[in-house]
Design a protein around this motif. Structure first.
Motif, PDB file in Angstrom:
ATOM      1  N   UNK A 115       0.832  -1.207   0.000  1.00 41.58           N
ATOM      2  CA  UNK A 115       0.000   0.000   0.000  1.00 41.58           C
ATOM      3  C   UNK A 115       0.863   1.253   0.000  1.00 41.58           C
ATOM      4  N   UNK A 116       1.942   1.205   0.776  1.00 43.89           N
ATOM      5  CA  UNK A 116       2.839   2.368   0.850  1.00 43.89           C
ATOM      6  C   UNK A 116       3.535   2.612  -0.489  1.00 43.89           C
ATOM      7  N   UNK A 117       3.947   1.545  -1.167  1.00 37.71           N
ATOM      8  CA  UNK A 117       4.596   1.679  -2.480  1.00 37.71           C
ATOM      9  C   UNK A 117       3.675   2.411  -3.443  1.00 37.71           C
ATOM     10  N   UNK A 118       2.418   1.963  -3.540  1.00 40.48           N
ATOM     11  CA  UNK A 118       1.471   2.595  -4.468  1.00 40.48           C
ATOM     12  C   UNK A 118       1.254   4.067  -4.122  1.00 40.48           C
ATOM     13  N   UNK A 119       1.149   4.368  -2.838  1.00 39.09           N
ATOM     14  CA  UNK A 119       0.894   5.743  -2.417  1.00 39.09           C
ATOM     15  C   UNK A 119       2.109   6.631  -2.635  1.00 39.09           C
ATOM     16  N   UNK A 120       3.305   6.124  -2.326  1.00 36.15           N
ATOM     17  CA  UNK A 120       4.503   6.965  -2.392  1.00 36.15           C
ATOM     18  C   UNK A 120       4.941   7.206  -3.838  1.00 36.15           C
ATOM     19  N   UNK A 121       4.778   6.216  -4.694  1.00 38.69           N
ATOM     20  CA  UNK A 121       5.174   6.390  -6.096  1.00 38.69           C
ATOM     21  C   UNK A 121       4.115   7.159  -6.864  1.00 38.69           C
ATOM     22  N   UNK A 122       2.860   6.896  -6.569  1.00 40.71           N
ATOM     23  CA  UNK A 122       1.779   7.600  -7.241  1.00 40.71           C
ATOM     24  C   UNK A 122       1.195   6.784  -8.378  1.00 40.71           C
TER      25      UNK A 122
END
Length: 210
Positions: A115-122
């Motif tokens: 979830x963090x990967x998707x949010x941080x990369x966009x």
């Protein structure tokens, strides 16, 4: 002896790969990048430079002609570059491709870290990398896609691989480890044929890459 084209030859991983190939193989290298002055000295017996953008279709096609393997170490908007690379390789009947990208192409990163990967990369960047991967995977090329965890400059080579359809393991990986995998594939192009590999350092599972 093989002919290897490195797209994005000034990248940090590409520099490590280049050094290993010159030291450990007899491969002839074509170094493709936008500003060749950044490379410094080259070995004119085994290296030549193409000073051009990957989006320059004519320059790319000329560089791909006569190559045995293409290693793409690119940054920017991936979808148009993937299309240019695939089209040029098909035109010149060069099939072997190594394409380096990031994790999360298939929503394969589990749990809070995913979830963090998707949010941080966009979402816009992630969808661009996914479209690029689909272009490569739907082509007739013999491609290996390398999906890297968050990278660091630790010189240690220590990594494990996951395959498409498996949950991604780990959160970080050294650039030296990615370079080691790439050199192994260049040395034996039958390795990981038509595969998509996740790469990370063992034992680095967690919610964040630090």
């Amino acid at each position: 002896m093989s002919n290897v084209l490195i797209l994005g030859a000034n990248g940090q991983i590409a520099r490590l790969v280049r050094k290993r190939l010159l030291a450990d193989t007899d491969a002839q290298l074509t170094l493709y990048l936008r500003n060749s002055r950044r490379l410094g000295n080259i070995d004119p017996r085994r290296e030549k430079i193409v000073d051009a953008d990957v989006n320059d279709g004519e320059a790319l096609q000329n560089a791909i002609s006569g190559q045995d393997l293409i290693y793409a170490n690119l940054g920017g908007e991936f979808e148009p570059m993937a299309r240019k690379v695939v089209d040029a390789m098909e035109h010149d009947e060069v099939s072997r491709l190594i394409w380096v990208t990031g994790l999360g192409l298939y929503h394969e990163v589990p749990g809070e870290f995913g979830r963090w990967v998707d949010e941080s990369i966009g979402s816009e960047i992630m969808e661009d990398t996914r479209r690029a991967a689909r272009i490569i995977e739907s082509s007739p090329l013999d491609a290996t896609i390398i999906r890297a965890a968050y990278m660091n400059n630790d010189p240690t080579v220590d990594y494990e691989l996951t395959h498409k359809g498996e949950p991604f393991k780990g959160t970080v990986v050294s650039r030296s480890s990615i370079a080691d995998l790439i050199v192994h594939i260049i040395t034996d192009p039958t390795l990981y044929s038509n595969e998509s590999l996740g790469i990370a350092q063992p034992g680095t599972d967690g919610n964040r890459p630090w």
